[in-house]
Design a protein around this motif. Structure first.
Motif: not given
Length: 255
Positions: A50-68
Motif C-alpha cells: 500500500i502506497h496511499v490510503i483512502v478512508i470512506k464509509s458505506r452507503g449514501e446517508g451519513a458519512f458518520c453519525a459520531g459516537a454510538s
C-alpha cells in the motif's frame, strides 16, 4: 464482527489501500468499530503493498453519525467512559502516525468523531451535502478528543465557532472555506472520480517522499499520545453526568 454490529474492511488495488467502515445506525462509531478502524489504519501503514490510503464509509446517508449513543448511555463508571473515548484517540493517533498519506472521502453529513476523522485526513474530499457538526457540548461533553485534529485543520476561531454553537450544522461551503475539506463536489460521481484520480497519482509517487512529507505536515503533534488520552479522561468523566444521560434519553425517545 457481524454486519449488524458494524464492520471495517480493507481492500488493496494498484497500491491503493481502501478502508471502509460501516454501522447500520448512520455509520456511528461504537468502541469495537473505533479500535478495529485504528488497527486497520496501522496495518495498512505497515503494508508495503500500500502506497496511499483512502478512508470512506458505506452507503449514501451519513458519512458518520459520531459516537454510538447506545454505548454512551450504558457507561456507568469513569474507566469505561475513558476507555470508550480512547477509541477516538486511537483512530486519530493511528491516522497521525501512519507513514502513508491518507485521503478521506466524506459523502454525507458527519458529526463529532466523524469530523475528527475528516480533519485528520491529509487530503479530504467531500460532497456538497456533507454538512458537519460538533454536537458534543449539547450532550454535556464537549469535543475534547477530536478538538486537536479539528483545530489543527480549521484554526482556533472556526473550531471555537463549531464547538460553542453545538446544535448548528455547518455546510460544506463553510468546511471548505475553513480548510476542513480540500475540495467539494456536487455529484457523487465527480467525488468518486476525484478520489480515484488523486489516489492513483499518489500510488505512483515516491513512498519515501510521501513519508517525509507526512512527517512535515504533522510536525508539532508529537505530544498527541498523551494529549488525547488526557482529553479522553475529561470526556470519560463528563459522560457520567445526569445532564448527558438525560439528553441522550430524550434524543433516543424522539428518534
Amino acid at each position: 464482527m457481524s454486519e449488524q454490529n458494524g464492520a471495517v474492511n480493507l481492500s488493496i488495488e494498484h497500491n491503493i489501500g481502501t478502508i471502509e467502515f460501516y454501522h447500520p445506525k448512520g455509520n456511528s462509531l461504537p468502541g469495537a468499530i473505533l479500535r478495529k478502524l485504528a488497527n486497520t489504519i496501522t496495518e495498512a501503514g505497515e503494508n508495503n503493498e500500500i502506497h496511499v490510503i483512502v478512508i470512506k464509509s458505506r452507503g449514501e446517508g451519513a458519512f458518520c453519525a459520531g459516537a454510538s449513543f447506545d454505548e454512551l448511555i450504558a457507561i456507568e463508571d469513569y474507566d469505561t467512559g475513558k476507555n470508550f473515548f480512547m477509541g477516538f484517540a486511537l483512530v486519530l493517533n493511528a491516522m497521525r502516525t501512519c507513514p502513508k498519506l491518507i485521503i478521506v472521502r466524506v459523502h454525507g453529513k458527519t458529526v463529532g468523531g466523524g469530523v475528527g476523522i475528516a480533519s485528520a485526513g491529509d487530503y479530504t474530499f467531500a460532497h456538497e451535502n456533507a454538512s458537519v457538526k460538533l454536537s458534543e457540548l449539547a450532550l454535556g461533553i464537549g469535543p475534547f478528543v477530536v478538538g486537536p485534529a479539528v483545530e489543527r485543520k480549521v484554526g482556533t476561531s472556526a473550531f471555537s465557532t463549531m464547538a460553542v454553537d453545538a446544535t448548528n450544522w455547518y455546510d460544506s461551503k463553510f468546511a471548505e472555506q475553513k480548510g476542513l475539506f480540500n475540495k467539494v463536489f456536487d455529484s457523487v460521481s465527480d467525488l468518486n472520480q476525484a478520489v480515484r484520480e488523486l489516489a492513483t497519482q499518489l500510488a505512483q509517487s515516491s513512498p519515501e517522499a510521501m513519508r517525509d512529507l507526512k512527517a512535515v505536515l504533522w510536525k508539532g503533534t508529537e505530544d498527541w499520545d498523551l494529549l488525547l488520552e488526557q482529553r479522553a479522561e475529561i470526556s470519560g468523566r463528563l459522560v457520567l453526568s445526569d445532564f448527558t444521560k438525560n439528553f441522550i434519553n430524550k434524543f433516543k425517545s424522539k428518534s
